[in-house]
Design a protein around this motif. Structure first.
Motif, short mmCIF file in Angstrom:
data_model
loop_
_atom_site.label_atom_id
_atom_site.label_comp_id
_atom_site.label_asym_id
_atom_site.label_seq_id
_atom_site.Cartn_x
_atom_site.Cartn_y
_atom_site.Cartn_z
N GLU A 97 0.48 -0.80 -0.10
CA GLU A 97 -0.05 0.14 0.09
C GLU A 97 0.27 1.67 0.11
O GLU A 97 0.41 2.53 -0.13
CB GLU A 97 -1.12 -0.29 1.05
CG GLU A 97 -0.07 0.51 2.22
CD GLU A 97 0.24 -0.84 3.06
OE1 GLU A 97 1.52 -0.53 4.72
OE2 GLU A 97 1.17 -1.71 2.97
N SER B 210 2.25 2.74 -4.17
CA SER B 210 1.37 2.82 -5.42
C SER B 210 0.88 4.46 -5.53
O SER B 210 0.80 5.46 -3.26
CB SER B 210 0.18 2.38 -5.44
OG SER B 210 0.36 0.83 -5.92
N TYR C 204 -1.76 6.78 -5.48
CA TYR C 204 -3.30 6.94 -4.58
C TYR C 204 -4.38 8.11 -4.92
O TYR C 204 -3.76 9.37 -4.58
CB TYR C 204 -4.38 5.88 -3.88
CG TYR C 204 -3.32 4.61 -3.46
CD1 TYR C 204 -3.71 3.68 -4.29
CD2 TYR C 204 -1.96 4.70 -2.00
CE1 TYR C 204 -3.12 2.50 -4.00
CE2 TYR C 204 -1.52 3.54 -2.72
CZ TYR C 204 -2.32 2.18 -3.46
OH TYR C 204 -2.08 0.59 -3.16
N HIS D 292 -7.97 8.98 -3.59
CA HIS D 292 -9.25 7.64 -2.37
C HIS D 292 -10.56 8.38 -2.66
O HIS D 292 -11.20 9.90 -2.49
CB HIS D 292 -8.71 7.88 -1.11
CG HIS D 292 -9.55 7.25 -0.48
ND1 HIS D 292 -8.89 6.90 0.85
CD2 HIS D 292 -10.26 5.93 -0.69
CE1 HIS D 292 -10.09 5.32 0.90
NE2 HIS D 292 -10.40 5.12 0.18
N MET E 75 -8.95 4.39 -5.72
CA MET E 75 -9.71 3.40 -5.09
C MET E 75 -11.09 4.18 -4.88
O MET E 75 -10.98 5.03 -4.43
CB MET E 75 -9.00 2.81 -4.21
CG MET E 75 -7.48 2.43 -4.15
SD MET E 75 -7.15 1.62 -3.16
CE MET E 75 -7.91 0.34 -3.35
N ILE F 87 -4.77 2.77 2.69
CA ILE F 87 -3.88 3.49 1.85
C ILE F 87 -3.93 5.28 2.16
O ILE F 87 -4.24 5.64 2.69
CB ILE F 87 -4.58 3.92 0.65
CG1 ILE F 87 -5.88 4.62 0.08
CG2 ILE F 87 -4.39 2.17 0.28
CD1 ILE F 87 -6.41 4.75 -1.01
N PRO G 33 -3.20 8.50 0.04
CA PRO G 33 -3.81 9.40 -1.31
C PRO G 33 -3.41 10.54 -1.21
O PRO G 33 -2.45 11.38 -0.39
CB PRO G 33 -4.85 9.25 -1.15
CG PRO G 33 -5.96 9.39 0.26
CD PRO G 33 -4.92 8.84 1.42
#
Length: 438
Positions: free
Chosen positions: A38, A41, A43, A45, A144, A158, A160
């Motif tokens: 996690e 990446s 991200y 959200h 996500m 995560i 983000p």
């Protein structure tokens, strides 16, 4: 060892028996065992009651138009399970899903013996997606979608570069709470320290909670219409036209093909997020790419037209907020048509509130049911309705063929309610329509 796609899907679905188990301990344990994928990446959200899937689609389409490779994690699926983990809008290959199950299954079995117990279906799928986008098929950016709530949702593992709360409405109240401020508190749980959070929430009590949580969590809050806004909206035959104004840039006459003012709001939210990212994080997206991405964006089951003659739409209005948006779209776009609405929903929804909205529509109502563990019966829905023009049929395939088959040139058939239902309806109706035309 899982060898086939069918075995992989069966194993994933077998975890539905575990229900919903809020909390992040199981996810934290799996992430540690996997080497913290996690953290690898980039991200975005996306949480909220309604509009998550559409907002994810707008973000993905624009980024893809700009040349980025984009992973998405969404739920539920509409036509194929693999849709939940997609790259540039395409579901991952079956063999990749099998490989992911073989990575996560041993961890799930080990967790059964731990104090937190077995991971749920959604938790194992979330872990699969995170692992896939970091280890198997790394992406430039991953978007996500929150599954349920936010604070204890498995995606909240995560960190983000930006988050969004699309809307707040009454859904999953047995888990999230029975007031807007309680629901907003759970949704605001995705706010992270130092990260921007973009909100399309309009109810004052919900906005106040989000403001308080952003301050407490040291998130940077941007709200519609205070910091960004959609203006000059109007509908056309092809979709919606609107302009967006933000501190990072403004655009006029943006066009989308998805129908409804709420879709223009979702598109404005996505545009504001990306305009921020362009300025703050040096993403390279031109104005032309933003406009083209919005034009090309499509999300199945959201006022999606299945046939023109007869005029048949499907729309996943699976809660009160969704039905209010559907009502607004039908009244403003299709005022001159005679409407026939086919509806079913899950038992854990606010059925009385939803049917009260249906009863207010100038339409013939047809209630039905489908094979799903939490599905309502057609008779239950029929009894709740107070419409003077209501009908029910337990056999949804027969009902749809009858209603669509008897629809005239001035009629409009809208099939709505549970997204799980619509995912069954679409292929069957398209086959029926094709055979009828042949």
């Amino acid at each position: 060892m899982i060898n086939t796609y069918e075995e992989a899907i069966d194993w994933i679905h077998s975890r539905l028996r575990l229900g919903i188990k809020p909390g992040l301990k199981r996810m934290e344990w799996m992430m540690e065992k996997l080497g913290h994928p996690e953290e690898e990446s980039t991200y975005i959200h996306v949480g909220g009651t309604n509009g998550k899937g559409s907002t994810v689609t707008y973000l993905r389409a624009i980024l893809q138009e700009a040349g980025y490779s984009v992973g998405t994690f969404t739920s539920p699926y509409f036509e194929q399970f693999n849709e939940r983990i997609s790259v540039n809008g395409m579901p991952i290959p079956d063999q990749d899903l099998v490989g992911l199950v073989n990575v996560i299954k041993p961890l799930a079995e080990e967790l059964e013996e731990a104090e937190w117990g077995s991971p749920t279906e959604f938790e194992v799928i979330t872990a699969m997606a995170i692992y896939y986008f970091s280890k198997v098929n790394p992406q430039d950016i991953v978007i996500m979608e929150v599954g349920l709530g936010g604070r204890f949702d498995s995606t909240n593992i995560i960190h983000p570069i930006a988050s969004a709360i699309t809307s707040i409405g009454f859904d999953h109240m047995q888990i999230l709470g029975d007031t807007l401020d309680k629901i907003a508190f759970e949704k605001a749980g995705i706010i992270k320290k130092g990260a921007p959070i973009f909100s399309n929430v309009h109810q004052e009590e919900a906005k106040r909670v989000i403001e308080e949580q952003a301050a407490e969590r040291e998130g940077i809050l941007y709200q519609n219409p205070i910091h960004f806004r959609m203006v000059n909206h109007h509908s056309t035959e092809e979709g919606e036209i609107f302009s967006v104004e933000t501190p990072w840039g403004s655009f006029n006459n943006l066009a989308i093909s998805m129908l409804g003012k709420h879709q223009a709001e979702n598109a404005a939210l996505a545009s504001a997020i990306l305009l921020y990212i362009i300025k703050a994080l040096s993403f390279e997206i031109t104005g032309e790419q933003l406009m083209e991405g919005l034009k090309k964006a499509f999300w199945p089951g959201r006022m999606e037209r299945l046939s023109k003659e007869p005029l048949v739409y499907v729309d996943g209005a699976h809660n009160i907020e969704g039905l209010l948006s559907l009502k607004d779209t039908l009244e403003n776009r299709f005022a001159s048509t005679s409407k026939k609405i086919i509806f079913t929903a899950l038992k854990d929804k606010d059925l009385r509130g939803m049917i009260e909205i249906l009863d207010q529509m100038d339409a013939e109502l047809y209630f039905t049911e489908f094979d799903f563990p939490r599905a309502s019966t057609a008779a239950e829905l029929y009894e709740i309705s107070r419409s003077a023009s209501k009908h029910y049929n337990n056999d949804w395939t027969e009902l749809i063929q009858q209603v669509a088959g008897n629809a005239g040139e001035k009629d409009m058939v809208v099939i709505t309610g549970s997204l799980y239902f619509l995912s069954n309806v679409k292929p069957i109706y398209l086959k029926f329509s094709k055979n009828k035309n042949n």
